[in-house]
Design a protein around this motif. Structure first.
Motif, PDB file in Angstrom:
ATOM      1  N   ASN A  32       1.025  -1.173  -0.160  1.00 30.56           N
ATOM      2  CA  ASN A  32       0.283  -0.131   0.156  1.00 30.56           C
ATOM      3  C   ASN A  32       1.084   1.194   0.059  1.00 30.56           C
ATOM      4  OD1 ASN A  32      -2.229  -1.517   0.133  1.00 30.56           O
ATOM      5  ND2 ASN A  32      -2.535  -1.175   2.488  1.00 30.56           N
ATOM      6  N   TYR A  34       1.125   5.532   0.185  1.00 31.53           N
ATOM      7  CA  TYR A  34       0.477   6.832   0.736  1.00 31.53           C
ATOM      8  C   TYR A  34       1.069   8.139   0.262  1.00 31.53           C
ATOM      9  CZ  TYR A  34      -1.244   2.989   3.531  1.00 31.53           C
ATOM     10  OH  TYR A  34      -1.888   1.631   3.908  1.00 31.53           O
ATOM     11  N   GLY A  96      -0.459  -3.933   4.010  1.00 31.74           N
ATOM     12  CA  GLY A  96      -1.564  -4.131   3.811  1.00 31.74           C
ATOM     13  C   GLY A  96      -1.874  -5.660   4.200  1.00 31.74           C
ATOM     14  N   ARG A  99      -0.648  -6.599   8.987  1.00 30.24           N
ATOM     15  CA  ARG A  99       0.258  -5.562   9.478  1.00 30.24           C
ATOM     16  C   ARG A  99       0.108  -4.158   9.363  1.00 30.24           C
ATOM     17  NH1 ARG A  99       4.848  -7.603  12.338  1.00 30.24           N
ATOM     18  NH2 ARG A  99       5.645  -5.287  12.237  1.00 30.24           N
ATOM     19  N   TYR A 100      -0.144  -3.035   9.831  1.00 30.62           N
ATOM     20  CA  TYR A 100      -0.737  -1.731  10.154  1.00 30.62           C
ATOM     21  C   TYR A 100       0.352  -0.714  10.069  1.00 30.62           C
ATOM     22  CZ  TYR A 100      -4.604  -5.042  10.555  1.00 30.62           C
ATOM     23  OH  TYR A 100      -5.691  -5.967  10.543  1.00 30.62           O
ATOM     24  N   GLU A 101       1.669  -1.000  10.299  1.00 32.73           N
ATOM     25  CA  GLU A 101       2.490  -0.053  10.430  1.00 32.73           C
ATOM     26  C   GLU A 101       2.878   0.581   9.135  1.00 32.73           C
ATOM     27  OE1 GLU A 101       3.626  -3.361  13.209  1.00 32.73           O
ATOM     28  OE2 GLU A 101       2.946  -2.960  11.464  1.00 32.73           O
ATOM     29  N   GLN A 102       3.170   1.915   8.960  1.00 35.45           N
ATOM     30  CA  GLN A 102       3.706   2.608   7.968  1.00 35.45           C
ATOM     31  C   GLN A 102       5.090   3.175   8.047  1.00 35.45           C
ATOM     32  OE1 GLN A 102       0.922   5.752   6.324  1.00 35.45           O
ATOM     33  NE2 GLN A 102      -1.056   4.088   6.497  1.00 35.45           N
ATOM     34  N   PHE A 104       8.045   5.455   6.197  1.00 38.89           N
ATOM     35  CA  PHE A 104       8.052   6.740   5.509  1.00 38.89           C
ATOM     36  C   PHE A 104       9.341   7.006   4.871  1.00 38.89           C
ATOM     37  CE2 PHE A 104       4.366   9.105   6.892  1.00 38.89           C
ATOM     38  CZ  PHE A 104       3.842   8.004   7.756  1.00 38.89           C
ATOM     39  N   GLY A 105       9.256   7.934   3.688  1.00 37.05           N
ATOM     40  CA  GLY A 105      10.404   8.170   3.008  1.00 37.05           C
ATOM     41  C   GLY A 105      10.976   9.524   3.755  1.00 37.05           C
TER      42      GLY A 105
ATOM     43  N   ASN B  31      -6.591   0.090  15.724  1.00 34.71           N
ATOM     44  CA  ASN B  31      -5.036   0.362  16.691  1.00 34.71           C
ATOM     45  C   ASN B  31      -4.999   1.400  16.561  1.00 34.71           C
ATOM     46  OD1 ASN B  31      -3.172   0.684  14.392  1.00 34.71           O
ATOM     47  ND2 ASN B  31      -4.368  -1.058  13.465  1.00 34.71           N
ATOM     48  N   GLN B  33      -1.353   3.956  16.890  1.00 32.67           N
ATOM     49  CA  GLN B  33       0.242   3.867  16.609  1.00 32.67           C
ATOM     50  C   GLN B  33       1.053   5.325  17.104  1.00 32.67           C
ATOM     51  OE1 GLN B  33       1.222   2.439  12.842  1.00 32.67           O
ATOM     52  NE2 GLN B  33      -0.844   1.570  12.402  1.00 32.67           N
ATOM     53  N   TYR B  35       4.586   7.673  16.333  1.00 31.27           N
ATOM     54  CA  TYR B  35       5.522   7.692  15.572  1.00 31.27           C
ATOM     55  C   TYR B  35       6.530   8.967  15.971  1.00 31.27           C
ATOM     56  CZ  TYR B  35       3.159   4.859  11.897  1.00 31.27           C
ATOM     57  OH  TYR B  35       2.746   4.090  11.198  1.00 31.27           O
ATOM     58  N   GLY B  42      11.628  12.122   7.943  1.00 33.49           N
ATOM     59  CA  GLY B  42      10.396  11.383   7.649  1.00 33.49           C
ATOM     60  C   GLY B  42      10.154  10.760   9.079  1.00 33.49           C
ATOM     61  N   LEU B  43       8.719  10.401   9.351  1.00 33.35           N
ATOM     62  CA  LEU B  43       8.295   9.839  10.383  1.00 33.35           C
ATOM     63  C   LEU B  43       8.934   8.224  10.657  1.00 33.35           C
ATOM     64  CD1 LEU B  43       6.250  12.064   9.764  1.00 33.35           C
ATOM     65  CD2 LEU B  43       4.823  10.567  11.477  1.00 33.35           C
ATOM     66  N   HIS B  45       8.159   4.653  12.792  1.00 31.29           N
ATOM     67  CA  HIS B  45       7.030   3.832  13.639  1.00 31.29           C
ATOM     68  C   HIS B  45       7.858   3.521  14.947  1.00 31.29           C
ATOM     69  CE1 HIS B  45       4.926   0.596  14.871  1.00 31.29           C
ATOM     70  NE2 HIS B  45       3.896   1.060  14.449  1.00 31.29           N
ATOM     71  N   LEU B  48       2.879   0.095  18.238  1.00 28.95           N
ATOM     72  CA  LEU B  48       1.612   0.036  17.791  1.00 28.95           C
ATOM     73  C   LEU B  48       0.926  -0.768  18.890  1.00 28.95           C
ATOM     74  CD1 LEU B  48       0.051  -1.152  14.502  1.00 28.95           C
ATOM     75  CD2 LEU B  48      -0.767  -2.615  16.702  1.00 28.95           C
ATOM     76  N   GLN B  92      -6.106   3.999  13.394  1.00 28.53           N
ATOM     77  CA  GLN B  92      -6.369   3.183  12.111  1.00 28.53           C
ATOM     78  C   GLN B  92      -8.078   2.926  12.646  1.00 28.53           C
ATOM     79  OE1 GLN B  92      -5.686  -0.827  11.120  1.00 28.53           O
ATOM     80  NE2 GLN B  92      -4.757   0.180   9.378  1.00 28.53           N
ATOM     81  N   ASN B 100      -5.801   0.514   4.900  1.00 34.61           N
ATOM     82  CA  ASN B 100      -5.122   0.508   6.169  1.00 34.61           C
ATOM     83  C   ASN B 100      -4.927   1.848   6.442  1.00 34.61           C
ATOM     84  OD1 ASN B 100      -5.750  -2.357   6.689  1.00 34.61           O
ATOM     85  ND2 ASN B 100      -3.644  -2.806   5.880  1.00 34.61           N
ATOM     86  N   LEU B 102      -4.183   5.735   7.922  1.00 37.41           N
ATOM     87  CA  LEU B 102      -4.079   6.115   9.331  1.00 37.41           C
ATOM     88  C   LEU B 102      -4.529   7.761   9.329  1.00 37.41           C
ATOM     89  CD1 LEU B 102      -0.651   4.856   9.997  1.00 37.41           C
ATOM     90  CD2 LEU B 102      -2.687   4.041  10.985  1.00 37.41           C
TER      91      LEU B 102
END
Lengths: 113, 114
Positions: A32, A34, A96, A99-102, A104-105, B31, B33, B35, B42-43, B45, B48, B92, B100, B102
């Motif tokens: 996924n 974003y 996706g 696991r729901y963590e994202q 980032f760049g 959930n 999270q 960050y 950037g962020l 993680h 969670l 989420q 998914n 956020l």
């Protein structure tokens, strides 16, 4: 391991000019993807997300568009920039699949003059 | 609109002290999270916590979740100068939401002084 790239790192563009920001992910398949924008000192606003090639969901009506021409490539575009498009643009990916963590760049700092 | 609201907006502490940040949200979640964002970056993680969990630990981080109050807290123990950053909560929605996705809060700016 997975990595995410964004370029350019900084960009100064005049009002009315076009925009193309690119994001690519390595080391994973069918992520996924974003696009977020962060105004100075503020939280993140989700602009677009994509769950597959050619699939784009827009969260906020605006002057921007997104495309996903390849599985691990996500592009943010504009035909004519506005002053209000200035900000810090962040691309992120997630698995996706339970696991729901994202992740980032490094972001692109855009200044529209 | 921002789902999460962090409190305080800014926090300044001495190295070695504990830092506590709070997050409130409005809708039912799958959930929550946390960050971290270093200036201009950037962020990253951190942790969670699922809606059926009440507390979670990771190293010097402790997160609590109270779904009845729709709130969460992040505790950083024995803070270090390197912990200086902005911290964001992200939620989420229940059901996962499309892709998914956020919703991020407005963040707490933490400064840890030597």
């Amino acid at each position: 391991s997975q990595t995410i790239h964004q370029w350019p790192a900084t960009l100064v563009q005049p009002v009315g000019s076009p925009l193309s920001l690119e994001c690519t992910v390595e080391g994973t398949s069918n992520p996924n993807l974003y696009w977020y924008r962060q105004a100075a000192g503020r939280g993140l606003q989700l602009l677009f997300y994509s769950v597959g090639i050619g699939q784009i969901s827009s969260e906020v009506p605006q002057n921007l568009s997104a495309s996903r021409p390849q599985d691990r490539q996500f592009i943010l575009s504009s035909k004519k920039l506005l002053l209000s498009d200035s900000g810090f643009y962040l691309c992120a990916w997630g698995t996706g699949t339970g696991r729901y963590e994202q992740y980032f760049g490094p972001g692109t700092r855009l200044t529209v003059t | 609109s921002q789902q999460g609201e962090e409190d305080p907006q800014a926090l300044s502490i001495q190295e070695g002290e504990n830092a506590t940040m709070n997050c409130s949200y409005k809708t039912s979640i799958n959930n929550l999270q946390w960050y971290r964002q270093n200036s201009g970056r950037g962020l990253v993680h951190l942790i969670l916590i699922r809606s059926n969990e009440r507390e979670k630990h990771s190293g010097r981080l402790r997160v609590t979740l109270d779904t009845s109050k729709k709130s969460s807290s992040l505790l950083i123990t024995a803070s270090r100068a390197a912990d200086t950053a902005s911290y964001f909560c992200a939620t989420q929605p229940l059901g996962g939401g499309g892709g998914n996705k956020l919703t991020f809060g407005t963040g707490t700016q933490l400064k840890v002084e030597l």
